[in-house]
Design a protein around this motif. Structure first.
Motif, PDB file in Angstrom:
ATOM      1  N   LEU A  78       0.816  -1.216   0.000  1.00  0.00           N
ATOM      2  CA  LEU A  78       0.000   0.000   0.000  1.00  0.00           C
ATOM      3  C   LEU A  78       0.847   1.263   0.000  1.00  0.00           C
ATOM      4  CD1 LEU A  78      -2.708  -1.129   2.569  1.00  0.00           C
ATOM      5  CD2 LEU A  78      -2.891  -1.044   0.080  1.00  0.00           C
ATOM      6  N   MET A  79       1.941   1.264   0.738  1.00  0.00           N
ATOM      7  CA  MET A  79       2.729   2.485   0.891  1.00  0.00           C
ATOM      8  C   MET A  79       3.592   2.799  -0.338  1.00  0.00           C
ATOM      9  SD  MET A  79       1.736   3.732   3.645  1.00  0.00           S
ATOM     10  CE  MET A  79       2.894   5.059   3.816  1.00  0.00           C
ATOM     11  N   MET A  80       4.203   1.813  -0.936  1.00  0.00           N
ATOM     12  CA  MET A  80       5.110   2.079  -2.055  1.00  0.00           C
ATOM     13  C   MET A  80       4.404   2.698  -3.265  1.00  0.00           C
ATOM     14  SD  MET A  80       8.102   1.642  -1.035  1.00  0.00           S
ATOM     15  CE  MET A  80       9.014   1.713  -2.556  1.00  0.00           C
ATOM     16  N   PRO A  81       3.239   2.217  -3.661  1.00  0.00           N
ATOM     17  CA  PRO A  81       2.566   2.905  -4.776  1.00  0.00           C
ATOM     18  C   PRO A  81       2.182   4.356  -4.432  1.00  0.00           C
ATOM     19  CG  PRO A  81       1.693   0.706  -4.563  1.00  0.00           C
ATOM     20  CD  PRO A  81       2.571   0.944  -3.378  1.00  0.00           C
ATOM     21  N   LEU A  82       1.768   4.600  -3.199  1.00  0.00           N
ATOM     22  CA  LEU A  82       1.458   5.977  -2.798  1.00  0.00           C
ATOM     23  C   LEU A  82       2.711   6.845  -2.814  1.00  0.00           C
ATOM     24  CD1 LEU A  82      -1.086   5.386   0.105  1.00  0.00           C
ATOM     25  CD2 LEU A  82      -1.558   6.169  -2.224  1.00  0.00           C
ATOM     26  N   PHE A  83       3.806   6.296  -2.373  1.00  0.00           N
ATOM     27  CA  PHE A  83       5.070   7.005  -2.383  1.00  0.00           C
ATOM     28  C   PHE A  83       5.492   7.313  -3.818  1.00  0.00           C
ATOM     29  CE2 PHE A  83       9.783   6.974  -1.997  1.00  0.00           C
ATOM     30  CZ  PHE A  83       9.916   8.070  -1.159  1.00  0.00           C
ATOM     31  N   SER A  84       5.374   6.322  -4.697  1.00  0.00           N
ATOM     32  CA  SER A  84       5.753   6.561  -6.094  1.00  0.00           C
ATOM     33  C   SER A  84       4.788   7.544  -6.767  1.00  0.00           C
ATOM     34  CB  SER A  84       5.819   5.252  -6.871  1.00  0.00           C
ATOM     35  OG  SER A  84       4.533   4.725  -7.057  1.00  0.00           O
ATOM     36  N   LEU A  85       3.539   7.566  -6.344  1.00  0.00           N
ATOM     37  CA  LEU A  85       2.581   8.543  -6.873  1.00  0.00           C
ATOM     38  C   LEU A  85       3.028   9.961  -6.505  1.00  0.00           C
ATOM     39  CD1 LEU A  85      -0.198   8.943  -8.285  1.00  0.00           C
ATOM     40  CD2 LEU A  85      -1.199   8.886  -6.002  1.00  0.00           C
ATOM     41  N   TRP A  86       3.411  10.157  -5.268  1.00  0.00           N
ATOM     42  CA  TRP A  86       3.856  11.466  -4.817  1.00  0.00           C
ATOM     43  C   TRP A  86       5.155  11.874  -5.531  1.00  0.00           C
ATOM     44  CZ3 TRP A  86       8.190  12.738  -1.654  1.00  0.00           C
ATOM     45  CH2 TRP A  86       8.223  14.077  -1.270  1.00  0.00           C
ATOM     46  N   ILE A  87       6.109  10.942  -5.631  1.00  0.00           N
ATOM     47  CA  ILE A  87       7.365  11.238  -6.312  1.00  0.00           C
ATOM     48  C   ILE A  87       7.113  11.496  -7.794  1.00  0.00           C
ATOM     49  CG2 ILE A  87       9.561  10.224  -7.049  1.00  0.00           C
ATOM     50  CD1 ILE A  87       9.817   8.989  -4.323  1.00  0.00           C
ATOM     51  N   GLY A  88       6.189  10.750  -8.383  1.00  0.00           N
ATOM     52  CA  GLY A  88       5.874  10.932  -9.796  1.00  0.00           C
ATOM     53  C   GLY A  88       5.327  12.317 -10.102  1.00  0.00           C
ATOM     54  N   PHE A  89       4.623  12.925  -9.167  1.00  0.00           N
ATOM     55  CA  PHE A  89       4.107  14.272  -9.394  1.00  0.00           C
ATOM     56  C   PHE A  89       5.168  15.340  -9.126  1.00  0.00           C
ATOM     57  CE2 PHE A  89      -0.273  12.533  -8.919  1.00  0.00           C
ATOM     58  CZ  PHE A  89      -0.746  12.981 -10.125  1.00  0.00           C
ATOM     59  N   THR A  90       6.184  15.028  -8.319  1.00  0.00           N
ATOM     60  CA  THR A  90       7.173  16.052  -7.980  1.00  0.00           C
ATOM     61  C   THR A  90       8.438  15.988  -8.837  1.00  0.00           C
ATOM     62  OG1 THR A  90       8.097  14.635  -6.260  1.00  0.00           O
ATOM     63  CG2 THR A  90       6.409  16.210  -5.590  1.00  0.00           C
ATOM     64  N   LEU A  91       8.764  14.875  -9.417  1.00  0.00           N
ATOM     65  CA  LEU A  91       9.981  14.729 -10.218  1.00  0.00           C
ATOM     66  C   LEU A  91       9.631  14.661 -11.703  1.00  0.00           C
ATOM     67  CD1 LEU A  91      11.995  12.221  -8.027  1.00  0.00           C
ATOM     68  CD2 LEU A  91      12.318  14.678  -8.212  1.00  0.00           C
ATOM     69  N   PRO A  92      10.635  14.686 -12.566  1.00  0.00           N
ATOM     70  CA  PRO A  92      10.365  14.658 -14.013  1.00  0.00           C
ATOM     71  C   PRO A  92       9.606  13.395 -14.431  1.00  0.00           C
ATOM     72  CG  PRO A  92      12.630  15.315 -13.618  1.00  0.00           C
ATOM     73  CD  PRO A  92      12.057  14.920 -12.295  1.00  0.00           C
ATOM     74  N   ALA A  93       8.882  13.492 -15.506  1.00  0.00           N
ATOM     75  CA  ALA A  93       8.023  12.424 -16.000  1.00  0.00           C
ATOM     76  C   ALA A  93       8.819  11.207 -16.454  1.00  0.00           C
ATOM     77  CB  ALA A  93       7.150  12.936 -17.141  1.00  0.00           C
ATOM     78  N   ALA A  94      10.085  11.363 -16.783  1.00  0.00           N
ATOM     79  CA  ALA A  94      10.906  10.234 -17.244  1.00  0.00           C
ATOM     80  C   ALA A  94      11.030   9.176 -16.147  1.00  0.00           C
ATOM     81  CB  ALA A  94      12.283  10.722 -17.655  1.00  0.00           C
ATOM     82  N   LEU A  95      11.082   9.627 -14.910  1.00  0.00           N
ATOM     83  CA  LEU A  95      11.152   8.672 -13.809  1.00  0.00           C
ATOM     84  C   LEU A  95       9.862   7.835 -13.751  1.00  0.00           C
ATOM     85  CD1 LEU A  95      12.756   7.656 -11.365  1.00  0.00           C
ATOM     86  CD2 LEU A  95      11.591   9.376 -10.002  1.00  0.00           C
ATOM     87  N   GLY A  96       8.715   8.461 -13.930  1.00  0.00           N
ATOM     88  CA  GLY A  96       7.442   7.736 -13.957  1.00  0.00           C
ATOM     89  C   GLY A  96       7.382   6.759 -15.110  1.00  0.00           C
ATOM     90  N   VAL A  97       7.882   7.158 -16.291  1.00  0.00           N
ATOM     91  CA  VAL A  97       7.894   6.273 -17.450  1.00  0.00           C
ATOM     92  C   VAL A  97       8.809   5.069 -17.157  1.00  0.00           C
ATOM     93  CG1 VAL A  97       8.573   6.071 -19.883  1.00  0.00           C
ATOM     94  CG2 VAL A  97       7.338   8.092 -19.089  1.00  0.00           C
ATOM     95  N   TYR A  98       9.946   5.328 -16.528  1.00  0.00           N
ATOM     96  CA  TYR A  98      10.855   4.237 -16.156  1.00  0.00           C
ATOM     97  C   TYR A  98      10.160   3.286 -15.195  1.00  0.00           C
ATOM     98  CZ  TYR A  98      14.518   1.812 -13.637  1.00  0.00           C
ATOM     99  OH  TYR A  98      15.273   0.850 -13.042  1.00  0.00           O
ATOM    100  N   TRP A  99       9.486   3.828 -14.190  1.00  0.00           N
ATOM    101  CA  TRP A  99       8.791   2.974 -13.220  1.00  0.00           C
ATOM    102  C   TRP A  99       7.679   2.159 -13.873  1.00  0.00           C
ATOM    103  CZ3 TRP A  99       8.322   6.908  -8.643  1.00  0.00           C
ATOM    104  CH2 TRP A  99       9.504   6.889  -7.902  1.00  0.00           C
TER     105      TRP A  99
END
Length: 185
Positions: free
Chosen positions: A53-74
Motif C-alpha cells: 500500500l505504501m510504495m505505490p502511494l510514495f511513487s505517486l507522490w514522487i511521480g508528481f514532484t519529479l520529471p516524467a521520465a522517472l514515472g515512465v521508467y517505473w
C-alpha cells in the motif's frame, strides 16, 4: 510538473503528464500483488501488505514532484516485473513446490530411518544389558558351584586324610607308616 501545465488548459500532454504517476502507482500495486500471491509466511506477508500500500502511494507522490521520465521508467519496470513474476510464478513455482515436497519427503524418510536405527540401537543396548545381567548371574552361579564344591571337598575328607591343616596333602608316595612307630623304635 503536470499541475503547472493545467494553467494553460487541459491538453493531451497535460493529461499524459498527470496519468504517468497514476499509471506508475497502479502498475507497482499490480506487480506487488502478483509477487505476493505465492507468499504464505505470516510475518513477511504482513510487512509486504503494508509495503504494497505504501510504495505505490510514495511513487505517486514522487511521480508528481519529479520529471516524467522517472514515472515512465517505473511504468516500464513494473510492467516487465509483473510479466516476469506472472510467468515465473506460473511455471517455476510449481516446480519449486514439487522440489520442496520431494526434499520434505526425503527428510521425512531420513528421519524415519534414523528413528528406526535409534530403536534398533536401544533394543541392542537393552539386550546387551540383559546379557550382562545373565553373565553376572552365570558368574554368580559358577562361584556358588565352586563354593559348594569346596565345601563338599572340605567336609568329605576325614581326619585320617589330613596332614596338618592341609587336606589331600599326601600325594602319590604317601606311606601311612613312614613316620610311624616302626621307625621311631
Amino acid at each position: 510538473s503536470g499541475f503547472g501545465m493545467l494553467k494553460d488548459g487541459i491538453t493531451w500532454s497535460a493529461i499524459g503528464l498527470l496519468l504517468i504517476p497514476i499509471i506508475s502507482a497502479a502498475m507497482q500495486f499490480v506487480t506487488m500483488k502478483i509477487s505476493m500471491k505465492g507468499q504464505s509466511n505470516s510475518s513477511a506477508a504482513a510487512t509486504n501488505k503494508s509495503m504494497m500500500l505504501m510504495m505505490p502511494l510514495f511513487s505517486l507522490w514522487i511521480g508528481f514532484t519529479l520529471p516524467a521520465a522517472l514515472g515512465v521508467y517505473w511504468i516500464s519496470q513494473s510492467v516487465f516485473s509483473a510479466i516476469q513474476e506472472f510467468f515465473m510464478g506460473k511455471f517455476y513455482n510449481k516446480k519449486l513446490e514439487e522440489e520442496e515436497e520431494a526434499r520434505y519427503q526425503a527428510r521425512q524418510a531420513d528421519r524415519q530411518k534414523r528413528m528406526e536405527e535409534g530403536r534398533k540401537r536401544q533394543e541392542e543396548i537393552r539386550q546387551q544389558g540383559a546379557q550382562k545381567q545373565s553373565l553376572k548371574e552365570k558368574r554368580k552361579a559358577a562361584q556358588e558351584a565352586k563354593a559348594q564344591k569346596a565345601k563338599k571337598a572340605a567336609t568329605s575328607t576325614t581326619e585320617a586324610g589330613r596332614v596338618g591343616d592341609r587336606p589331600y596333602a599326601r600325594g602319590r608316595s604317601y606311606k601311612a607308616d613312614r613316620y610311624g612307630e616302626s621307625e621311631t623304635k
